[in-house]
Each structure stands twice: as C-alpha cells, then as structure tokens.
Write a protein that holds these residues in place. Structure first.
Motif, PDB file in Angstrom:
ATOM      1  N   ASP A   1       0.627  -1.237   0.129  1.00 30.49           N
ATOM      2  CA  ASP A   1      -0.032  -0.017   0.064  1.00 30.49           C
ATOM      3  C   ASP A   1       0.876   1.288   0.022  1.00 30.49           C
ATOM      4  OD1 ASP A   1       0.859   0.162   2.540  1.00 30.49           O
ATOM      5  OD2 ASP A   1      -1.125   0.004   3.573  1.00 30.49           O
ATOM      6  N   ASP A   2       2.184   1.243  -0.225  1.00 31.92           N
ATOM      7  CA  ASP A   2       2.844   2.366  -0.419  1.00 31.92           C
ATOM      8  C   ASP A   2       2.716   3.327  -1.604  1.00 31.92           C
ATOM      9  OD1 ASP A   2       4.508   1.892   1.750  1.00 31.92           O
ATOM     10  OD2 ASP A   2       6.137   0.904   0.853  1.00 31.92           O
TER      11      ASP A   2
ATOM     12  N   ILE B   1      -3.363  11.375   0.985  1.00 32.61           N
ATOM     13  CA  ILE B   1      -3.473  10.442   1.825  1.00 32.61           C
ATOM     14  C   ILE B   1      -4.112  10.892   3.233  1.00 32.61           C
ATOM     15  CG2 ILE B   1      -1.778   9.252   3.309  1.00 32.61           C
ATOM     16  CD1 ILE B   1       0.131   9.255   0.711  1.00 32.61           C
TER      17      ILE B   1
ATOM     18  N   GLU C   1      -8.288   3.953   9.987  1.00 35.39           N
ATOM     19  CA  GLU C   1      -6.823   4.141   9.646  1.00 35.39           C
ATOM     20  C   GLU C   1      -5.891   4.270  10.787  1.00 35.39           C
ATOM     21  OE1 GLU C   1      -4.629   4.649   6.188  1.00 35.39           O
ATOM     22  OE2 GLU C   1      -6.537   4.527   6.179  1.00 35.39           O
TER      23      GLU C   1
ATOM     24  N   PRO D   1       0.787   3.228   7.363  1.00 40.95           N
ATOM     25  CA  PRO D   1       0.401   3.477   6.143  1.00 40.95           C
ATOM     26  C   PRO D   1      -0.661   4.587   6.016  1.00 40.95           C
ATOM     27  CG  PRO D   1      -0.892   1.682   7.472  1.00 40.95           C
ATOM     28  CD  PRO D   1       0.061   2.115   8.367  1.00 40.95           C
ATOM     29  N   ARG D   2      -0.786   5.181   4.832  1.00 41.90           N
ATOM     30  CA  ARG D   2       0.126   4.737   3.687  1.00 41.90           C
ATOM     31  C   ARG D   2       1.163   5.524   3.627  1.00 41.90           C
ATOM     32  NH1 ARG D   2      -4.271   3.911  -1.087  1.00 41.90           N
ATOM     33  NH2 ARG D   2      -2.633   3.131  -2.284  1.00 41.90           N
TER      34      ARG D   2
END
Ligand code: A3P
Length: 311
Positions: free
Chosen positions: A57-58, A80, A90, A119-120
């Motif tokens: 998920d980068d 993001i 998240e 993440p992300r």
C-alpha cells in the motif's frame, strides 16, 4: 513562536549550507554510472537502501528532477491525509516523526525508521527503476510516474542550477544544455530515465501522468490519481485538494512547507517556458535526442512532443 521546520525544509537547508563550503567539482559524485549531488546522496545510503522493504500500500511517486515532483508530492500527501481522516480504522499518523520524503536522500538509518511509519507511506524518488530496491516491484507497490516534456525540464533545471547551491551552477545556458543532453546533471540522463521506465509501462502497478495534462485540467488529473490509488474521497474533497495544490497556494505556503528552499523551487510553474531559452540549435539537438531515444516508445508518445515541444 516560530513553527518547527519540516524534514523537507530542514534537510534541504542543511544541504544548501554544506554545498556553500564545497568547490564546484566536489558537488557531484558518480555511483553505478549515474551522477548524484554530494550533499544530498551518499554511497552509504544507496547501499542501505537495498534493504528497504516496500509495502503493497505504499504510494510511490517517481519523476525525473524538475518534472513537478514537489507539486505531485503535495497532491499525494494531501490525498493520503484526507483519506486517513475518512477511514476510521486508519492507523493514527500523529506522534510519528516524518521522514525526508525522497527515498534516496537522508542517512543510512532512515530505512529502519521507515519501518515504523504508518500506512500509507508516500515515497518520492528521482531514481531510475533499475536502481530502485527490488521490493518495490516484488511487493507490487503502486507507482505514479510523473512525465514532463524534456524542453521544459531542461529549462526548469537550468534556472534551478543557477540558484540551488547543491547543484553545480553554469556560466551559460549553452554549457548547461550540453551537460543535460549528455546526462551529466544530478540523477543523470532524462532520456535514459524514461527509456528505462518504458520497460515497466505494461505493468498495472505503474501509471504515467504528465505535468502538462494535470496543468490543463487539474481536477481530472487528481481524479485519475485518486482512482489509481483507490483513495476514498468525494468530489468536494478532491476539489479541495486541487485548490490547495495550485501554484499560487503552494508558493504562498512555501515558507512553512519548504523553508528557504521554497524561494528557489516555485519559479513559474508553467508549460512552454522553454520558448524563452531555446535557440534553433537547441531545438535541433533536442529533436534528435527525442527521436533516437523516445519517439518509438509508449512513454515517448505520452509526452506529446509534437504538441509541447514543436518549435
Ligand atoms: P519551473 O521551474 O518551470 O517553474 P520539481 O518539484 O520536480 O523540482 O519540479 C519543479 C517545477 O515544478 C518548477 O517548474 C516549479 O515551479 C513547478 N511547480 C511546483 N509546484 C507547482 C504547482 N503547484 N503547479 C505547477 N507547477 C509547479
């Protein structure tokens, strides 16, 4: 009270101060055949980078220097952050120290610290794909590949080299142009860079997007990016991201985001400024390089050279 510096401003200001103490010839070094700036990159960091473990998920932003990486970096970090607010489950980004956003710039320990980032993760890079850590491709991270026409990249690069002390400066546009075409500027050859990325063009994990198309219709460009990375954003939120990423807005906020580096980065932000610099001989040479290296490739076609570089 003065705001704390962002890692971006801090590292770049230190790099500029260090470069002021160096002679021109010592500002660059060559690693595996490519030229890099001494006060930003080191062989130790390149070695440590081999251990970097990408995540699926980068969010990877790849672009040759002066293609608009700071602009697209702003768009992606805003997407993001907005997506993180929308997803209640998240991971919390608060309290985790930020990293300097370029993969290849920093100290050798940065890759250990990056393991702790939630993440992300947004990872920017100017590296050609064959020099990137293998895990980026193996672990199927998505890559936004930023394109900008070579004449505007060269023009932006030349003006930047005159004012950004970590890059060697030039006495004339002519002498810069020779080095640009020969790939002797930091991060090497624009033409090799895109030829190498062209090998990945059929991967569904790589999406090219051009400076010019996003400049022409920023909403559509950002929407395309949202869909590619599957960010959960509605139309209103996308519009807000578009507003915050305008040249005027980024330039206005640049003291906070980029420190004194902002003064040299936000120049014109326009398409076709090359017309103020290129003479016939430069046009002929650029046409020749384009024809030899890119005209027959998918990415070459995506540059719309006939539209944006026609003399
Ligand atoms: P110019 O020198 O042509 O003005 P990078 O971030 O890769 O170093 O690229 C820098 C180029 O992107 C500069 O181009 C800069 O002005 C432009 N740029 C930065 N932010 C921008 C924005 N929000 N909109 C359009 N162009 C932008």
């Amino acid at each position: 009270m003065e705001k704390p510096k962002t890692p971006l401003a801090d590292v770049l200001e230190k790099s500029m101060a260090a470069a002021d103490t160096l002679e021109r010839k010592d500002l660059i070094f060559t690693y595996k055949g490519t030229v890099y700036p001494t006060t930003l990159c080191t062989p130790e960091v390149f070695k440590a980078m081999e251990s970097f473990e990408a995540r699926r998920d980068d969010v990877i932003l790849a672009g040759f220097p002066k293609s608009g990486t700071n602009w697209f970096g702003q768009i992606l970090s805003d997407l993001i952050a907005t997506a993180a607010k929308n997803c209640k489950n998240e991971t919390n980004h608060d309290g985790v120290p930020e990293e300097f956003p370029y993969l290849e710039v920093g100290d050798p320990e940065k890759y250990e610290r990056m393991k702790k980032l939630p993440p992300r993760r947004l990872i920017r890079t100017h590296m050609a794909p064959q020099n990137l850590p293998e895990s980026i491709f193996k672990n199927k991270a998505k890559i936004l590949l930023l394109l900008r026409n070579p004449k505007d990249v060269a023009t932006s690069y030349y003006h930047f080299s005159l004012v950004f002390s970590p890059f060697p400066s030039y006495e004339s546009w002519d002498s810069f142009f020779k080095d640009f075409v020969a790939g002797k500027v930091p991060w090497g050859s624009y033409f090799n860079y895109l030829s190498e990325w062209n090998k990945y063009i059929d991967s569904e994990k790589v999406m090219p997007v051009s400076f010019e198309e996003v400049k022409e219709n920023t909403y559509l460009g950002v929407k395309k990016i949202v869909e590619f990375f599957e960010f959960p954003l509605d139309e209103e939120e996308i519009n807000a991201v578009v507003q915050r990423s305008s040249f005027q807005s980024m330039k206005k906020n640049s003291k906070d985001t980029h420190g004194t580096f902002g003064d040299v980065l936000f120049r014109k932000g326009a398409v076709s400024d090359w017309r103020n610099l290129f003479e016939e001989k430069h046009n002929l040479e650029m046409d020749k390089m384009y024809k030899e290296h890119l005209a027959a490739t998918t990415l070459g076609a995506r540059l719309k050279y006939d539209v944006y570089c026609k003399a």
